[in-house]
Design a protein around this motif. Structure first.
Motif, PDB file in Angstrom:
ATOM      1  N   ASP A  20      -5.421  16.460  -6.891  1.00  0.00           N
ATOM      2  CA  ASP A  20      -6.831  16.149  -7.138  1.00  0.00           C
ATOM      3  C   ASP A  20      -7.533  15.893  -5.809  1.00  0.00           C
ATOM      4  OD1 ASP A  20      -6.233  16.165  -9.831  1.00  0.00           O
ATOM      5  OD2 ASP A  20      -6.709  14.059 -10.178  1.00  0.00           O
ATOM      6  N   ASP A  33      -9.573  19.251  -9.628  1.00  0.00           N
ATOM      7  CA  ASP A  33      -8.194  19.033 -10.084  1.00  0.00           C
ATOM      8  C   ASP A  33      -7.462  20.369  -9.944  1.00  0.00           C
ATOM      9  OD1 ASP A  33      -5.850  18.681 -11.500  1.00  0.00           O
ATOM     10  OD2 ASP A  33      -6.793  17.776 -13.254  1.00  0.00           O
ATOM     11  N   ASP A 184      -8.668  14.898 -15.575  1.00  0.00           N
ATOM     12  CA  ASP A 184      -8.074  14.615 -16.892  1.00  0.00           C
ATOM     13  C   ASP A 184      -6.973  13.564 -16.812  1.00  0.00           C
ATOM     14  OD1 ASP A 184      -6.236  16.264 -15.586  1.00  0.00           O
ATOM     15  OD2 ASP A 184      -5.670  17.343 -17.400  1.00  0.00           O
ATOM     16  N   GLY A 185      -6.537  13.229 -15.608  1.00  0.00           N
ATOM     17  CA  GLY A 185      -5.578  12.132 -15.448  1.00  0.00           C
ATOM     18  C   GLY A 185      -6.154  10.796 -15.891  1.00  0.00           C
ATOM     19  N   ASP A 223      -0.320  12.005 -14.777  1.00  0.00           N
ATOM     20  CA  ASP A 223      -0.966  13.049 -13.979  1.00  0.00           C
ATOM     21  C   ASP A 223      -1.685  12.355 -12.818  1.00  0.00           C
ATOM     22  OD1 ASP A 223      -1.989  15.470 -13.157  1.00  0.00           O
ATOM     23  OD2 ASP A 223      -3.339  15.737 -14.867  1.00  0.00           O
ATOM     24  N   ASN A 224      -2.074  13.136 -11.833  1.00  0.00           N
ATOM     25  CA  ASN A 224      -2.943  12.611 -10.787  1.00  0.00           C
ATOM     26  C   ASN A 224      -4.221  12.109 -11.459  1.00  0.00           C
ATOM     27  OD1 ASN A 224      -2.260  15.664  -8.942  1.00  0.00           O
ATOM     28  ND2 ASN A 224      -1.007  13.816  -9.048  1.00  0.00           N
TER      29      ASN A 224
HETATM   30 MG    MG Z   1      -5.082  16.797 -13.903  1.00  0.00          MG
END
Ligand code: MG
Length: 380
Positions: A20, A33, A184-185, A223-224
């Motif tokens: 990201d 991302d 989305d993390g 996730d990141n």
């Molecule tokens: Mg992501």
């Protein structure tokens, strides 16, 4: 009025590198991302952000879209190198125009732009993702989307095709508004109510960023996670105080009808040629290309083709480089359908089998036609 902002990014609890990237310049914020390979994802996200790092001054909606498309082209060209093949990135950008007092948000992919105003928290952008399509089709709920095994699959990204369609939203802002851009993390780990609470309860954008990242890590951090918080403040004011807001209203709805002055997204259609040069492009998006291919080809829908009703295989609008293909052309003319049938056709429901799609087409009402057909008689 002016913007006051901050950003934060964290690799998360599960990934070994952070793909990201975030940017805050004083008048503009952005989150990207990246995806596709160990090197490629980082590279693509960094390239997208770099494209905006250099631009100065007030950006019109068209200029923002142009910059996103320039970034797309640059990433697409770079992805032709073997080491970077298949790389891509999402992007969401919010740019402030102090004269018009408008924030324009543009996005591609599933990184999001949100608005908090007087305790009312809404997602402004619409995700370009598989789960968003499934929600729209009524197959899953927003809660199910957050834990769906294919929640990482995006249906649009920078760097995948030579041209990209960019959505744009213009928000007329007022002092006290707080904007959030997030990868989305965040949204996969923290429910909308949780995000809204943090935005309401924190004062500085710095604090808000830190607490949002902490919440994503506490939620699993799979996730990141990257956030940019932008406060719209009066000139001379120290900081917007979103905590003075009224009671928090339920969230989850898109901002389609939130504010009268938020227009529908501007659709920038792809030139046809971009569809034609995709064969042979090998792309691996987060290891999910097989799932994407399956999904992209899994449905049937009816649409207009040269004035007639046709059945297509695939998803309306396509998924990444998988475009719908014509399956059957019927003899039903669209202009002979009654209003209700035409509306049903325009909604383009997706059916899982060809025979379901045929049933749908057979049930479109052409009675208006039948009642007005006059048997031709030979003239003189
Ligand atoms: Mg992501």
């Amino acid at each position: 009025m002016r913007l006051e902002g901050a950003s934060a990014s964290h690799v998360g609890q599960a990934r070994d590198n952070n793909q990201d990237r975030a940017l805050y310049t004083g008048t503009l914020g952005a989150v990207a991302d990246g995806m596709g390979g160990h090197v490629g994802g980082e590279k693509a996200a960094a390239m997208a952000i770099a494209e905006f790092n250099g631009v100065r001054g007030v950006l019109s909606e068209q200029r923002l879209i142009d910059v996103v498309q320039a970034a797309n082209r640059r990433i697409y060209d770079a992805a032709l190198q073997p080491l970077l093949r298949g790389m891509g990135t999402t992007i969401v950008v919010a740019s402030f125009d102090p004269v018009e007092q408008v924030v324009t948000i543009v996005n591609v992919g599933d990184s999001r732009g949100y608005l908090l105003r007087e305790g009312d928290f809404r997602q402004v952008t619409v995700d370009h993702s598989l789960v968003e399509d499934l929600i729209r089709e009524g197959q899953i709920t927003e809660e199910e989307a957050r834990v769906h095994p294919q929640r990482n699959i995006v249906t649009r990204a920078l760097g995948i095709m030579p041209e990209v369609e960019v959505d744009a939203f213009a928000v007329r802002v007022q002092a006290g508004d707080r904007l959030l851009l997030a990868s989305d993390g965040l949204s996969n780990e923290v429910a909308p109510d949780g995000i809204a609470s943090i935005l309401v309860e924190t004062t500085s954008s710095d604090d808000a960023c830190r607490q949002l990242v902490d919440a994503a890590l506490a939620g699993g951090g799979r996730d990141n996670v990257t956030v940019v918080v932008l406060d719209v403040v009066e000139d001379g004011a120290v900081v917007a105080d979103a905590s003075s807001a009224a009671t928090l209203t339920p969230v989850g709805e898109h901002a389609d009808n939130f504010l009268a002055d938020i227009p529908r997204p501007s659709k920038r259609r792809l030139p046809l040629r971009s569809v034609l040069i995709l064969l042979g492009v090998v792309v691996v998006l987060v290891g999910a290309s097989a799932g994407t291919a399956w999904y992209a080809r899994s449905g049937y829908f009816a649409d207009e083709l040269d004035g007639s009703v046709a059945i297509f295989r695939g998803r309306p609008g396509g998924v990444l480089w998988f475009k719908p293909t014509e399956e059957e052309l019927t003899e039903i003319r669209v202009d002979e359908l009654d209003g209700a049938s035409r509306t049903r056709l325009e909604q383009r429901p997706v059916w899982s089998t060809l025979s379901d799609a045929r049933d749908f087409v057979d049930n479109l009402d052409t009675s208006r036609l039948e009642s007005t057909v006059v048997t031709a008689t030979p003239g003189n």
